[in-house]
Scaffold this motif. Structure first.
Motif, PDB file in Angstrom:
ATOM      1  N   UNK A 100       0.806  -1.221   0.000  1.00 46.28           N
ATOM      2  CA  UNK A 100       0.000   0.000   0.000  1.00 46.28           C
ATOM      3  C   UNK A 100       0.837   1.269   0.000  1.00 46.28           C
ATOM      4  N   UNK A 101       2.002   1.241   0.688  1.00 44.89           N
ATOM      5  CA  UNK A 101       2.817   2.439   0.721  1.00 44.89           C
ATOM      6  C   UNK A 101       3.374   2.781  -0.646  1.00 44.89           C
ATOM      7  N   UNK A 102       3.628   1.731  -1.458  1.00 47.68           N
ATOM      8  CA  UNK A 102       4.183   1.977  -2.772  1.00 47.68           C
ATOM      9  C   UNK A 102       3.239   2.737  -3.678  1.00 47.68           C
ATOM     10  N   UNK A 103       1.929   2.705  -3.380  1.00 49.98           N
ATOM     11  CA  UNK A 103       0.987   3.419  -4.232  1.00 49.98           C
ATOM     12  C   UNK A 103       1.176   4.928  -4.111  1.00 49.98           C
ATOM     13  N   UNK A 104       1.716   5.384  -2.973  1.00 50.83           N
ATOM     14  CA  UNK A 104       1.926   6.810  -2.802  1.00 50.83           C
ATOM     15  C   UNK A 104       3.269   7.194  -3.415  1.00 50.83           C
ATOM     16  N   UNK A 105       3.332   7.119  -4.760  1.00 53.92           N
ATOM     17  CA  UNK A 105       4.561   7.482  -5.439  1.00 53.92           C
ATOM     18  C   UNK A 105       4.844   8.974  -5.295  1.00 53.92           C
ATOM     19  N   UNK A 106       3.838   9.741  -4.928  1.00 55.10           N
ATOM     20  CA  UNK A 106       4.007  11.174  -4.724  1.00 55.10           C
ATOM     21  C   UNK A 106       3.425  11.543  -3.366  1.00 55.10           C
ATOM     22  N   UNK A 107       4.234  12.121  -2.524  1.00 57.00           N
ATOM     23  CA  UNK A 107       3.735  12.696  -1.278  1.00 57.00           C
ATOM     24  C   UNK A 107       3.222  14.101  -1.570  1.00 57.00           C
ATOM     25  N   UNK A 108       2.474  14.641  -0.626  1.00 60.10           N
ATOM     26  CA  UNK A 108       2.019  16.019  -0.823  1.00 60.10           C
ATOM     27  C   UNK A 108       3.229  16.928  -0.886  1.00 60.10           C
ATOM     28  N   UNK A 109       3.315  17.701  -1.930  1.00 63.19           N
ATOM     29  CA  UNK A 109       4.474  18.565  -2.104  1.00 63.19           C
ATOM     30  C   UNK A 109       4.131  19.712  -3.041  1.00 63.19           C
ATOM     31  N   UNK A 110       4.984  20.721  -3.024  1.00 62.11           N
ATOM     32  CA  UNK A 110       4.804  21.897  -3.872  1.00 62.11           C
ATOM     33  C   UNK A 110       6.057  22.099  -4.704  1.00 62.11           C
ATOM     34  N   UNK A 111       5.860  22.419  -5.962  1.00 59.35           N
ATOM     35  CA  UNK A 111       6.966  22.607  -6.893  1.00 59.35           C
ATOM     36  C   UNK A 111       6.881  23.989  -7.529  1.00 59.35           C
ATOM     37  N   UNK A 112       7.969  24.734  -7.477  1.00 64.84           N
ATOM     38  CA  UNK A 112       8.009  26.058  -8.087  1.00 64.84           C
ATOM     39  C   UNK A 112       8.224  25.920  -9.587  1.00 64.84           C
ATOM     40  N   UNK A 113       7.359  26.558 -10.372  1.00 60.83           N
ATOM     41  CA  UNK A 113       7.476  26.447 -11.833  1.00 60.83           C
ATOM     42  C   UNK A 113       7.421  27.805 -12.515  1.00 60.83           C
ATOM     43  N   UNK A 114       6.905  28.826 -11.831  1.00 66.10           N
ATOM     44  CA  UNK A 114       6.870  30.167 -12.407  1.00 66.10           C
ATOM     45  C   UNK A 114       5.656  30.403 -13.293  1.00 66.10           C
ATOM     46  N   UNK A 115       5.726  31.452 -14.060  1.00 66.76           N
ATOM     47  CA  UNK A 115       4.608  31.859 -14.908  1.00 66.76           C
ATOM     48  C   UNK A 115       4.410  30.873 -16.056  1.00 66.76           C
TER      49      UNK A 115
END
Length: 298
Positions: free
Chosen positions: A92-107
């Motif tokens: 089950x843990x492997x399903x969370x390939x992405x944790x909650x996170x924020x990525x800066x990308x700009x305009x």
């Protein structure tokens, strides 16, 4: 970690452990192979509904009672059982390939490569062959500035589905990734199979003639909604365009036949946020052979 890699590491560890234990045991024919066998036996499980029963260790404790070198064989069976527990909790843990996170990308401009870059970043973070689109909503102005965007997608693992909410905000210039819900596989399989691959929808967005949409807009803002379900459209209610292979918009001549497709809905918004009555539906991934496909309704 991929399940095949886990099993390969387990077998390698079992072989090495058997090699070390064999030096401490009484002489026994084929002992080395027996130790590896007991490790594999201890890892065996049997599914009952959504529960994995440790069948291997149960058989060892109740049925098998080795007389010679029993302590070391028990060690190997317990080693296999520990691997079973690792599989049980790591799956089950492997399903969370992405944790909650924020990525800066700009305009982001929806008319240039910065929009393609945003889609590519989403695919890199949560994208794989299993990723499917539930729905998305993009808001951009007449100058092509992407004001905000949301994507709701589903990823599939061997035992679970995970829903993700992904959003972009122009004010902060960031993408936020948020795993929202984990669902048992069999409870969502039918719905999942009706959704379109996220990569196909993203490719449609990359190729879509956004400049033509902006040119035809009479309002400061345009809202673009995408639905991942493959639907039947009667084509009676709104202006309908087909998206061509190169992203061009082709006027649809209504022949009275329904069409099976995925859709992008355009809503035109005034500066006060009110929408015009005029709406457009852009169809892609379409098929006109709906007479042969029963039971699909809009």
């Amino acid at each position: 970690m991929d399940i095949l890699i886990r099993w390969a590491l387990f077998l390698l560890a079992a072989v090495l452990l058997a090699f070390l234990l064999e030096k401490r045991t009484e002489k026994e024919r084929y002992l080395y192979m027996k130790l590896v066998f007991y490790a594999c036996l201890g890892s065996v499980s049997f599914p009952v509904y959504d529960i994995q029963l440790p069948l291997g260790i149960i058989l060892f404790l109740i049925v098998l009672h080795p007389q010679k070198n029993s302590r070391y064989k028990r060690y190997m069976a317990l080693f296999g059982f520990l691997f079973f527990l690792l599989q049980l909790f790591a799956g089950p843990l492997d399903t969370f390939t992405v944790r909650e996170e924020t990525q800066q990308i700009g305009r982001v401009m929806i008319t240039d490569q910065s929009f393609h870059h945003l889609l590519s970043q989403i695919e890199k973070r949560v994208g794989d062959e299993s990723l499917r689109l539930e729905q998305s909503e993009l808001l951009f102005d007449q100058g092509g500035n992407l004001r905000n965007a949301t994507f709701e997608v589903i990823a599939k693992s061997p035992k679970r589905f995970v829903r993700y909410d992904i959003s972009y905000q122009e004010i902060t210039g960031t993408i936020t990734y948020r795993p929202r819900e984990e669902v048992l596989e069999r409870s969502l399989e039918t719905y999942y199979q009706k959704l379109i691959d996220a990569s196909r929808s993203f490719d449609t967005l990359r190729q879509l003639s956004i400049k033509q949409i902006l040119h035809d807009s009479k309002t400061p803002y345009v809202e673009m909604d995408m639905d991942g379900l493959y639907e039947t459209f009667s084509l009676q209610d709104a202006t309908v365009l087909l998206i061509g292979d190169q992203g061009e918009l082709i006027p649809y001549v209504n022949t009275g036949e329904d069409v099976l497709a995925n859709a992008i809905r355009l809503t035109y918004l005034r500066a006060d946020g009110q929408s015009l009555r005029e709406k457009k539906i852009l169809l892609y991934n379409y098929s006109f052979e709906t007479s042969r496909r029963k039971g699909v309704v809009r």
